[in-house]
Write an enzyme that holds these catalytic residues in place. Structure first.
Site, PDB file in Angstrom:
ATOM      1  CB  VAL A   1      -0.953   0.036   1.213  1.00  0.00           C
ATOM      2  CG1 VAL A   1      -1.984  -1.073   1.100  1.00  0.00           C
ATOM      3  CG2 VAL A   1      -0.189  -0.078   2.528  1.00  0.00           C
ATOM      4  N   GLY A   2       2.147   1.136   0.179  1.00  0.00           N
ATOM      5  CA  GLY A   2       2.995   2.325   0.172  1.00  0.00           C
ATOM      6  C   GLY A   2       4.465   1.954   0.124  1.00  0.00           C
ATOM      7  NE  ARG A   3       8.122  -0.461  -3.437  1.00  0.00           N
ATOM      8  CZ  ARG A   3       8.807  -1.553  -3.125  1.00  0.00           C
ATOM      9  NH1 ARG A   3      10.086  -1.450  -2.811  1.00  0.00           N
ATOM     10  NH2 ARG A   3       8.227  -2.733  -3.136  1.00  0.00           N
TER      11      ARG A   3
ATOM     12  CE1 TYR B   1      16.400   6.572   5.104  1.00  0.00           C
ATOM     13  CE2 TYR B   1      14.406   7.902   5.060  1.00  0.00           C
ATOM     14  CZ  TYR B   1      15.782   7.808   5.080  1.00  0.00           C
ATOM     15  OH  TYR B   1      16.546   8.938   5.060  1.00  0.00           O
TER      16      TYR B   1
ATOM     17  CG  ASP C   1       8.941  14.741   7.777  1.00  0.00           C
ATOM     18  OD1 ASP C   1       8.785  15.810   7.152  1.00  0.00           O
ATOM     19  OD2 ASP C   1       9.081  13.644   7.207  1.00  0.00           O
TER      20      ASP C   1
END
Length: 411
Positions: free
Chosen positions: A11-13, A16, A228
């Protein structure tokens, strides 16, 4: 992994690691599983910061992502659950040495006092959260000065010790291939995708702002500075009562256990990090900064959410929420923090009506505009602290609502 969790889809990349949607094998509860490969000391340091911060929160706030468990991958198909409250010492040692620590290296040390001192320093470093570069250099020098020699006698001693371990049935030290963080799953995606895929709605925007205030106040009360904050790092759970936002991604976070003038949020940091369009002026300028840098980032997010201000970052096609300053005839977008660092007396134009993306929500009222200007002040001490922010948002929204009602009655 299959005995504990089932991975279903990516679902995400990011830079890191990779995030998967999955289920707990026994309960079928849906979870998000982040795989963080232990490929370099720099990456491992970020992973340990994230793990330490998430453990400190211990699932105690509805608007902060919850960590269910953490596992250490020690082989192609072997995972070892980490004991709550403890850090994987092999990874801590890797960060201190500035190079990957292998099993064979671990056997080379047989001075128990030296090992104890290194572990104490490791934990102190991860908790104190001062300048990472300076601290790493200091500990690297110490590691080099304590490095064992390679004499034949020493090699024989190591061989005898290893043989004794095998005879006693003591296992070989485990390799550290990756960390797997198992977290709660958020079905609404990140805040950018969630809000921009729906028509603007003032009530929803106000709810998001209030929840983010609560989350950051909670983090700061624990001595955690996120460093962040941006819409990409805020996830959304869709419920029948509306969106529930979750602050996530603590890889750049810092923790402070010590009180400074009676306040944890006065701890100073010096590493320049964050995302350009949300960084505070003092971070842009390379100055030391405090948790008040988070308040500036939050102010940029609030302004963008309330007015639906969007931009396209250079080299991307994905629209993002964020406020900025236009420079030159070409309309070059300049991050607010950078613009205020260049000119501390710069007057920000709130509301930013002509820069909002249609369809447009009602602009923030005078009280909310004053609060936004305070959050975006060049001077960090002029920004409201996190523990007062929720109250100020509540009264600003209430005052603006009453003003709108009075105007409507007159018309």
């Amino acid at each position: 992994m299959e005995e504990l969790y089932t991975l279903e889809r990516e679902v995400g990349r990011g830079s890191y690691g990779v995030v998967f949607e999955g289920h707990m094998a026994k309960t079928r509860q849906r979870v998000a599983i982040k795989r963080l490969p232990c490929s370099s000391p720099e990456c491992i340091e970020l992973y340990l910061q994230e793990l330490w911060a998430m453990r400190a929160m211990a699932k105690n706030h509805v608007n902060v992502i919850a960590l269910h468990s953490c596992l250490l991958q020690t082989g192609p198909r072997s995972l070892k659950p980490l004991t709550p409250g403890k850090l994987p010492l092999r990874l801590v040692e890797t960060v201190l040495k500035g190079s990957l620590v292998r099993a064979s290296q671990s056997h080379e040390r047989n001075d128990s006092q030296s090992n104890t001192r290194k572990r104490t320093n490791a934990l102190s470093r991860l908790q104190d959260r001062t300048n990472a570069v300076q601290v790493r250099g200091k500990f690297q020098d110490k590691s080099k000065s304590n490095a064992p020699d390679s004499t034949p006698q020493r090699l024989q001693n190591r061989a005898r010790k290893r043989l004794a371990q095998i005879e006693k049935g003591q296992p070989e030290p485990l390799r550290c291939l990756a960390l797997w963080l198992v977290m709660e799953y958020c079905d609404g995606g990140d805040l950018n995708n969630y809000l921009l895929s729906r028509p603007p709605e003032a009530q929803r925007n106000h709810s998001v702002v209030k929840q983010l205030c609560s989350a950051v106040a909670f983090l700061h009360s624990l001595g955690i500075t996120h460093r962040d904050l941006k819409p990409d790092n805020v996830l959304v759970c869709v419920t029948s009562k509306g969106p529930v936002v979750k602050v996530a991604d603590f890889g750049l976070s810092k923790m402070s256990e010590a009180l400074v003038d009676g306040d944890r949020t006065r701890q100073h940091f010096s590493s320049t990090c964050g995302s350009d369009f949300y960084m505070a002026p003092e971070v842009w300028g390379g100055l030391t900064y405090t948790a008040q840098a988070d308040i500036f980032s939050l102010g940029v997010m609030f302004w963008a959410v309330l007015e639906r201000i969007t931009f396209l970052e250079e080299g991307t096609t994905q629209e993002q929420l964020g406020a900025y300053v236009c420079k030159g005839r070409s309309g070059w977008l300049m991050p607010l923090g950078e613009a205020l660092w260049d000119n501390a007396d710069l007057q920000l134009c709130i509301p930013m009506k002509f820069k909002r993306a249609p369809p447009l929500p009602p602009p923030p009222g005078p009280a909310m505009c004053r609060l936004l200007l305070d959050m975006l002040a060049s001077n960090p001490d002029a920004r409201p602290p996190a523990d007062q922010l929720g109250t100020r948002v509540h009264f600003a929204l209430k005052e603006d609502s009453q003003l709108t009602d009075r105007v409507l009655k007159r018309t």
